[in-house]
Scaffold this active site. Sequence first.
Site, mmCIF file in Angstrom:
data_model
loop_
_atom_site.group_PDB
_atom_site.id
_atom_site.type_symbol
_atom_site.label_atom_id
_atom_site.label_comp_id
_atom_site.label_asym_id
_atom_site.label_seq_id
_atom_site.Cartn_x
_atom_site.Cartn_y
_atom_site.Cartn_z
ATOM 1 N N LYS A 43 15.501 -12.960 -16.870
ATOM 2 C CA LYS A 43 15.418 -13.630 -15.653
ATOM 3 C C LYS A 43 16.930 -14.806 -16.687
ATOM 4 C CE LYS A 43 15.673 -17.472 -12.606
ATOM 5 N NZ LYS A 43 16.065 -16.888 -11.352
ATOM 6 N N SER A 44 18.071 -15.303 -15.793
ATOM 7 C CA SER A 44 19.182 -16.264 -16.245
ATOM 8 C C SER A 44 18.627 -16.783 -17.160
ATOM 9 C CB SER A 44 19.484 -16.308 -15.720
ATOM 10 O OG SER A 44 20.446 -15.516 -14.854
ATOM 11 N N CYS A 127 25.471 -16.426 -9.899
ATOM 12 C CA CYS A 127 24.252 -16.947 -8.758
ATOM 13 C C CYS A 127 25.458 -17.767 -7.404
ATOM 14 C CB CYS A 127 23.652 -17.428 -9.231
ATOM 15 S SG CYS A 127 22.279 -17.666 -8.386
ATOM 16 N N LYS A 160 28.405 -10.143 -15.161
ATOM 17 C CA LYS A 160 27.834 -9.736 -13.912
ATOM 18 C C LYS A 160 28.396 -10.264 -12.175
ATOM 19 C CE LYS A 160 23.421 -9.876 -11.104
ATOM 20 N NZ LYS A 160 21.840 -9.705 -11.240
ATOM 21 N N GLY A 260 16.063 -4.902 -8.541
ATOM 22 C CA GLY A 260 15.683 -5.426 -8.101
ATOM 23 C C GLY A 260 14.504 -5.730 -7.280
HETATM 24 C C1 LIG Z 1 13.676 -13.660 -6.105
HETATM 25 C C2 LIG Z 1 15.786 -13.513 -6.813
HETATM 26 C C3 LIG Z 1 16.199 -13.976 -7.998
HETATM 27 C C4 LIG Z 1 17.525 -13.934 -8.987
HETATM 28 N N1 LIG Z 1 17.795 -14.428 -10.134
HETATM 29 C C5 LIG Z 1 19.070 -14.156 -11.211
HETATM 30 C C6 LIG Z 1 19.090 -14.682 -11.754
HETATM 31 O O1 LIG Z 1 18.956 -15.995 -12.190
HETATM 32 N N2 LIG Z 1 20.590 -13.961 -12.771
HETATM 33 C C7 LIG Z 1 20.953 -12.950 -11.857
HETATM 34 O O2 LIG Z 1 21.711 -12.931 -12.333
HETATM 35 N N3 LIG Z 1 20.899 -12.679 -10.886
HETATM 36 C C8 LIG Z 1 19.377 -12.660 -9.880
HETATM 37 N N4 LIG Z 1 19.159 -12.392 -8.771
HETATM 38 C C9 LIG Z 1 20.366 -11.129 -7.975
HETATM 39 C C10 LIG Z 1 19.324 -9.908 -8.755
HETATM 40 O O3 LIG Z 1 19.228 -9.909 -10.155
HETATM 41 C C11 LIG Z 1 20.348 -9.344 -8.226
HETATM 42 O O4 LIG Z 1 21.541 -8.577 -8.401
HETATM 43 C C12 LIG Z 1 20.107 -9.056 -6.268
HETATM 44 O O5 LIG Z 1 18.508 -9.572 -5.771
HETATM 45 C C13 LIG Z 1 20.356 -7.335 -6.175
HETATM 46 O O6 LIG Z 1 19.676 -6.736 -6.166
HETATM 47 P P1 LIG Z 1 18.320 -6.563 -5.336
HETATM 48 O O7 LIG Z 1 19.079 -5.981 -4.182
HETATM 49 O O8 LIG Z 1 18.107 -4.685 -5.991
HETATM 50 O O9 LIG Z 1 17.803 -6.617 -5.511
HETATM 51 C C14 LIG Z 1 17.661 -13.026 -8.736
HETATM 52 C C15 LIG Z 1 17.535 -12.315 -6.982
HETATM 53 C C16 LIG Z 1 16.543 -12.507 -6.590
HETATM 54 C C17 LIG Z 1 16.012 -11.870 -5.219
#
Ligand SMILES: Cc1cc2nc3c(=O)[nH]c(=O)nc-3n(C[C@H](O)[C@H](O)[C@H](O)COP(=O)(O)O)c2cc1C
Length: 303
Positions: A43-44, A127, A160, A260
């Site tokens: 998590k970030s 983000c 990212k 994710g």
């Molecule tokens: C609930 C949630 C929390 C996330 N928290 C972070 C985060 O803390 N840092 C980050 O770089 N990306 C975060 N993301 C983005 C994911 O890492 C990813 O880039 C994004 O969801 C797209 O991938 P996916 O479609 O497979 O989920 C989060 C995504 C979700 C759904």
Amino acid sequence: MLQVDIGSLKLNSPFIMASGILGVSGSTLAKAHHAGAGAVVSKSLGPETREGYMNPSVIELFPDTFLNAVGLANPGIDEFAGEVAFAKKEGATVILSVFGGELGEYGEMAAKAEEMGADAVELNISCPHAHVSCIGADATLTDEVIRIVKAKTSLPVIAKLNPNVTDIVEIARTAEKAGADAVTAINTVRGMAIDIDAKCPVLANKSGGLSGKLLKPIAVKVVYDLYEALQIPIIGCGGIFDWRDAAEFFLAGAIAVEVGSALWRGFDLFGELANGMKKYLKNNNFSQLSEITGLAHRGATQL
Ligand SMILES: Cc1cc2nc3c(=O)[nH]c(=O)nc-3n(C[C@H](O)[C@H](O)[C@H](O)COP(=O)(O)O)c2cc1C
């Protein structure tokens, strides 16, 4: 067959757990590793504890498509040292996702990540529902933050990328010139849902980031465009639910992918992705994943 190198980072599998979904403790990082993830992104983490936004902070808009505004809730990087140590002891390759309140803090977070034994850092400059997105939306700030981080750590640095920009290729090129070892494409796309009965936005933060199935074509297009512009490795991310989704990213030019939203279904996905990709490669007479990287660019139809 599936081994990949992201700069100096050597992975046994190209399937990586994306930041923020389940990487909130050493035990979930280790579980993903034992399930076959090539690396796990935390998590970030920022300099101090952050509670994040009120609920509702994550909603399912359509099947397998989500909108979230968690607000970078995290315990603070120092509190996470034990979690990294646990995941490392279990054998995981740990990529620490970090952010700062100001650019200099990114450097401090990266130095701490190295001290803690992380294998790489991923910079969250993207983000869409937090202040950090303005860094990834600006070439000058992207350049500065990467130079600051590179001066503070010898770990591989992954930027990212923020898809909520006019020209993501320009930002990615800037990241590469500043010394980024790889880019992850993409973070979530800005979005909103409105409750027509309550007549107000559904998320407590009003707007959030779109993830899951609907993100995939957007992310595949970004990876395709970046492949033509960059020399450094591209890690694809967005809407990967099965090996076919992953194959699209590899053919577009990604050398690895992050998963994710699909992990809500469980960690078995990592094994399924690896098995599916191995069969696909074999059925198409390829012996290495690297043989299909960017293959969709050869003779591709121009739109
Ligand atoms: C609930 C949630 C929390 C996330 N928290 C972070 C985060 O803390 N840092 C980050 O770089 N990306 C975060 N993301 C983005 C994911 O890492 C990813 O880039 C994004 O969801 C797209 O991938 P996916 O479609 O497979 O989920 C989060 C995504 C979700 C759904």
